[in-house]
Write an enzyme that holds these catalytic residues in place. Sequence first.
Site, mmCIF file in Angstrom:
data_model
loop_
_atom_site.group_PDB
_atom_site.id
_atom_site.type_symbol
_atom_site.label_atom_id
_atom_site.label_comp_id
_atom_site.label_asym_id
_atom_site.label_seq_id
_atom_site.Cartn_x
_atom_site.Cartn_y
_atom_site.Cartn_z
ATOM 1 N N GLU A 141 0.853 -1.184 0.000
ATOM 2 C CA GLU A 141 0.000 0.000 0.000
ATOM 3 C C GLU A 141 0.894 1.240 0.000
ATOM 4 O O GLU A 141 1.828 1.355 0.800
ATOM 5 C CB GLU A 141 -0.909 0.021 1.229
ATOM 6 C CG GLU A 141 -2.013 -1.019 1.202
ATOM 7 C CD GLU A 141 -3.216 -0.572 0.375
ATOM 8 O OE1 GLU A 141 -3.188 0.560 -0.166
ATOM 9 O OE2 GLU A 141 -4.179 -1.352 0.284
ATOM 10 N N HIS A 183 -3.304 -2.850 -8.547
ATOM 11 C CA HIS A 183 -4.578 -3.397 -8.082
ATOM 12 C C HIS A 183 -5.623 -3.360 -9.193
ATOM 13 O O HIS A 183 -6.427 -4.283 -9.348
ATOM 14 C CB HIS A 183 -5.050 -2.592 -6.867
ATOM 15 C CG HIS A 183 -6.079 -3.282 -6.046
ATOM 16 N ND1 HIS A 183 -6.739 -2.662 -5.005
ATOM 17 C CD2 HIS A 183 -6.585 -4.538 -6.092
ATOM 18 C CE1 HIS A 183 -7.592 -3.501 -4.458
ATOM 19 N NE2 HIS A 183 -7.516 -4.648 -5.094
ATOM 20 N N ASP A 193 -6.528 1.868 -8.574
ATOM 21 C CA ASP A 193 -5.196 2.150 -8.025
ATOM 22 C C ASP A 193 -4.123 1.220 -8.605
ATOM 23 O O ASP A 193 -4.433 0.107 -9.029
ATOM 24 C CB ASP A 193 -5.225 2.056 -6.490
ATOM 25 C CG ASP A 193 -5.753 0.725 -5.952
ATOM 26 O OD1 ASP A 193 -6.764 0.233 -6.477
ATOM 27 O OD2 ASP A 193 -5.156 0.190 -5.001
#
Length: 297
Positions: A141, A183, A193
């Site tokens: 992330e 993603h 994303d």
Amino acid sequence: MFGNPISTRQPRQSRTRKMMPLEIIQSPSPNFDERKRPIRFVVLHYTGMQSADAALRVLSDPAPMRTAYLNDIPTNPLLPDGTPAPKTLVPSPMSRVSSHYLVYEDGRIFQLIDESKRAWHAGRGFWDGESDMNSASIGIEIANGGDDFGLPDFPEVQIERVMALVADIVSRHGLDRQHVIGHSDLAPMRKSDPGEKFPWKRFAEAGLSIWPEPALEDGDQRNLFDVDGMMDRGIAAVQTGLGTIGYGVTVNGILDTETRATLRAFQRRFRPSKVDGFIDVETVSLVGRVAAILRPA
């Protein structure tokens, strides 16, 4: 599961740049289970939240409630059942999520889940024959507000640290550069994303991703198929190329909702200047050139 609160790794150098040692801050999350597949992929995300601290909290929260994050998520997000969340302070639950790593805007790297475990970052999706992407991947992330917060630029120090982390993971696990994905690649119907501003070409130049060679068709954005529901063998050919690349798109020759979402994911990564989900001359050429790069891995 984890070692010292702060550990230092010396990543293997990429083909074109010197990587600095990695400092990893250990911040264990309870949100994981056991892997069912060998690690084949690295999946890159943006957090899509107002702050990195809030993202770290939700990625570590064993029972996240929407009321705890109302200032850090979109104003009217969807509930787990797909309905819009009320704008009042209703204590509705959020899905438990996690990732192996979180990279802050200032370059700090937090490890939440041991790489041997299955983090919950990918959700439903498909890539290159794999449908259990959480089991088969390491999730990173990247702290960034994403589309819901104006899609901010990624700071240089953050990108440098993400590159160093990806280089380290790829080297230690013997992964192929074509298996470093976003993603939105594995879930184009529901995710966007890490977004149009993510520097995929720069990653490819460092040997950490793929990028097509230039061609005469670059910049030729004359539309070939630009009406929803169109049927043509040319659409089927593009769908076949997208499938070769790894996307889970149905080859039916129809410019349907799934195909347009997949095209947007492809364009977001390889032609971020125009992301419309239609098939133009440049997009056809790019799909063919990217598919030609790939090899069994």
